[in-house]
Design a protein around this motif. Structure first.
Motif, short mmCIF file in Angstrom:
data_model
loop_
_atom_site.label_atom_id
_atom_site.label_comp_id
_atom_site.label_asym_id
_atom_site.label_seq_id
_atom_site.Cartn_x
_atom_site.Cartn_y
_atom_site.Cartn_z
N VAL A 1 0.80 -1.27 -0.06
CA VAL A 1 0.05 -0.01 -0.08
C VAL A 1 0.78 1.30 -0.06
N ILE A 55 0.85 4.50 -2.54
CA ILE A 55 0.78 5.81 -1.89
C ILE A 55 1.76 6.81 -2.69
N LEU A 82 -4.81 2.76 4.97
CA LEU A 82 -3.84 3.30 4.00
C LEU A 82 -4.38 3.04 2.66
N TYR A 83 -5.17 1.93 2.43
CA TYR A 83 -5.81 1.44 1.37
C TYR A 83 -6.79 2.57 0.74
N LEU A 106 -6.38 5.67 1.51
CA LEU A 106 -5.59 6.78 0.92
C LEU A 106 -4.90 6.60 -0.21
N ALA A 107 -4.47 5.39 -0.34
CA ALA A 107 -3.72 5.10 -1.61
C ALA A 107 -4.76 4.81 -2.87
N SER A 111 -5.42 8.66 -3.73
CA SER A 111 -4.10 9.34 -4.35
C SER A 111 -4.15 8.83 -5.78
N MET A 112 -4.81 7.64 -6.10
CA MET A 112 -4.83 7.26 -7.64
C MET A 112 -5.77 8.00 -8.40
N GLU A 120 -4.36 16.06 -0.34
CA GLU A 120 -3.95 14.62 0.27
C GLU A 120 -3.13 14.41 1.48
#
Lengths: 220, 342
Positions: free
Chosen positions: A106, A110, B122-123, B125-126, B129-130, B162
């Motif tokens: 992950v 990010i 975090l997933y 957030l990831a 961000s994509m 972000e």
């Protein structure tokens, strides 16, 4: 010294029953999906089919990584290169995931696919680098130097991988699901390796301050 | 992986998609109705009872339009961009839990979330961000200066916000001690919701969520007064519909995530004292989760029709000079409080 050869294999192959019974808690690894997705803790997956599934994931994602990696350096348009690099990072994230390192996977998305590549795309679009049709003038000497250098690095990598696979402890593989969690990594970073970690962060802070100072441009 | 497990997983995904897509349709209707109420108009009232079928008529109209692609556009990337947008918007919902205890289905217990992963926060957030790639690639591939400007703005805006988004989440993670969404919700039992414990973090996260979903007052990537339509200027027919869908799906995802992280998710204060059966409790929890998400959705639309658009420099000033320090201060404050409480 007895050389125990452990060929590379995706870590999830050797499942202990203990891992399966707790897999609901810990991983996104493909072999565990049925237990994650359904929340069942009693479904024990036949190992043979599992191996094929994780091998398939490994093959597809590593092939994607290699192909996109080659495309990154061969495309003439900067934007296409950047887009293939994003795909490459995503394929790497899937590889990490198949090694049960979900935190690293992950973070890879990010930091690299999400933050750095957005900046790269931003710059490419800001400069509006269209297909500039760089005349590929031949530089035989440079090509030769590049090939030699690349071959040397490849040799080092192969040597390192062979050395690593000899001393690869199988206990590590068994605990991979526990090592890959965020709490395990946090434990390592803030207990065992707190000094190097803090040193690295101070170094980065200094770099940020330096960048701000340089960007201000108040030099005589 | 056994057949029933796969079937249950697929069923969950299909149900989630169906619910989100139908909600998007009704959300468009409510967007128009709410704007009408706020502006003292009636709003759509012709198609179906009280205009309820209006969004379906709109979708049909969009599908029947000609799909125009500019001659100088990059055809592949032009088609790819809306697909990237919609898939990322939908994928984030996979880690949001909708109830507290497993349901029994086909003789096995099924957890009320598609994937309960260790790094849930975090997933999300990831994926957020994509999310910028859809707009950026779409803006670039159209080969139109307004589209390009929209794409550039979206990447600049999302990078700036972000940071504050991730930093405000750290407060929640510090209180809970876990990145797993299920544990974050469990930690908010009773009235101890994170909105009470983390008021600064809530405000910064909320503002960042507005910016991440490109909703007014932060819809600069498509600011129609300056950029014609921003990144989707050159989009028509079904591709435009996908972008439209992605915008609303993003809003639903953001609302569900805010409800989960700050408004207690499926927690209903005092539910255990009522002495209901497990089934009724789960139904109540799902209802509470949906109600909180709906309240957030209403808030999104309410803000859209109340606050004018920011100027670009104001947006950057707010992001870097107000939100970023506030989110950092929130982390220090939370750490200090945790230090003295424990």
């Amino acid at each position: 010294m007895k050389r125990k050869r452990i060929a590379y294999r995706p870590v999830g192959d050797d499942f202990s029953p203990m891992l399966i019974s707790t897999s609901y808690d810990m991983s996104l690894f493909p072999g565990h999906t049925s237990s994650i997705l359904t929340g069942t803790t009693r479904s024990i997956i036949p190992p043979a089919r599992l191996v094929t599934f994780s091998t398939l994931v490994f093959l597809v994602s590593s092939a994607t990584a290699v192909v996109t990696g080659i495309l990154v350096i061969t495309r003439s348009s900067a934007l296409h290169s950047a887009l293939f690099l994003i795909l490459n990072f995503l394929a790497l994230a899937v590889l990490y995931l198949s090694l049960q390192a979900q935190f690293i996977a992950v973070i890879q998305v990010i930091v690299y696919a999400g933050a750095i590549m957005v900046l790269v795309l931003f710059v490419i679009m800001l400069l509006n680098l269209r297909e500039e049709n760089h005349r590929c003038r031949s530089f035989p000497r440079r090509h030769l130097a590049g090939i030699l250098l690349g071959a040397g690095i490849l040799l080092i990598f192969v040597q390192a991988i062979i050395a690593a696979s000899v001393s690869y402890p199988s206990s590590l593989a068994r605990n991979a699901a526990e090592i890959g969690t965020s709490s395990a990594i946090g434990d390592l970073l803030y207990r065992s390796f707190v000094f190097p970690f803090e040193m690295a962060s101070i170094l980065l802070l200094a770099a940020i301050v330096g960048a701000v100072v340089l960007a201000k441009k108040r030099f005589p | 992986m056994d057949a029933v497990g796969v079937l249950i997983a697929l069923l969950k995904i299909v149900v989630l998609f169906a619910v989100v897509l139908l909600t998007v349709a009704e959300l468009v209707y409510f967007e128009r109705k709410i704007s009408a109420w706020i502006q003292n108009r009636i709003g759509p009232n012709r198609v179906g009872p009280a205009g309820l079928l209006q969004p379906y008529a709109d979708v049909l109209k969009l599908l029947m339009k000609e799909d125009v692609v500019p001659a100088a556009a990059n055809r592949f990337l032009h088609a790819l961009a809306p697909v990237v947008s919609i898939s990322i918007a939908l994928a984030a919902l996979a880690v949001v839990p909708i109830a507290g205890s497993p349901v029994t289905l086909f003789g096995r217990s099924v957890i009320p979330v598609i994937a309960d992963i260790d790094v849930g926060v975090l997933y999300i957030l990831a994926l957020s961000s994509m999310g910028v790639y859809g707009l950026t690639i779409g803006g670039w591939a159209s080969n139109n200066k307004y589209s390009l400007l929209g794409g550039l703005r979206s990447s600049a805006q999302m990078i700036s916000y972000e940071l504050s988004m991730g930093l405000s989440l750290i407060g929640v993670v510090m209180i809970t001690g876990s990145l797993r969404l299920d544990e974050i919700v469990r930690h908010q039992a009773g009235w101890m919701w994170n909105i009470v414990l983390q008021p600064i973090g809530f405000v910064t996260f909320l503002i960042a969520a507005f910016a991440e979903t490109n909703r007014l007052p932060f819809d600069l990537p498509e600011a129609e007064h300056e950029l014609v339509g921003g990144y989707h200027t050159e989009y028509s027919s079904f591709k435009f519909a996908l972008f439209y869908l992605a915008e609303y799906a993003n809003m639903i995802t953001a609302s569900a995530v805010i409800a989960t992280l700050y408004l207690g998710g499926w927690q209903v204060p005092g539910l255990s004292r009522l002495g209901l059966s497990t089934g009724a409790e789960i139904a109540m929890q799902i209802g509470a989760f949906l109600a909180k998400t709906a309240a957030m959705l209403f808030f999104f639309q309410w803000v859209r029709w109340s606050i004018p658009r920011f100027r670009y420099d104001q947006l950057m000033n707010l992001g870097w000079k107000v939100m970023f320090p506030a989110a950092l201060a929130n982390i220090v404050l939370t750490a200090l409080v945790l230090l003295f409480v424990e």
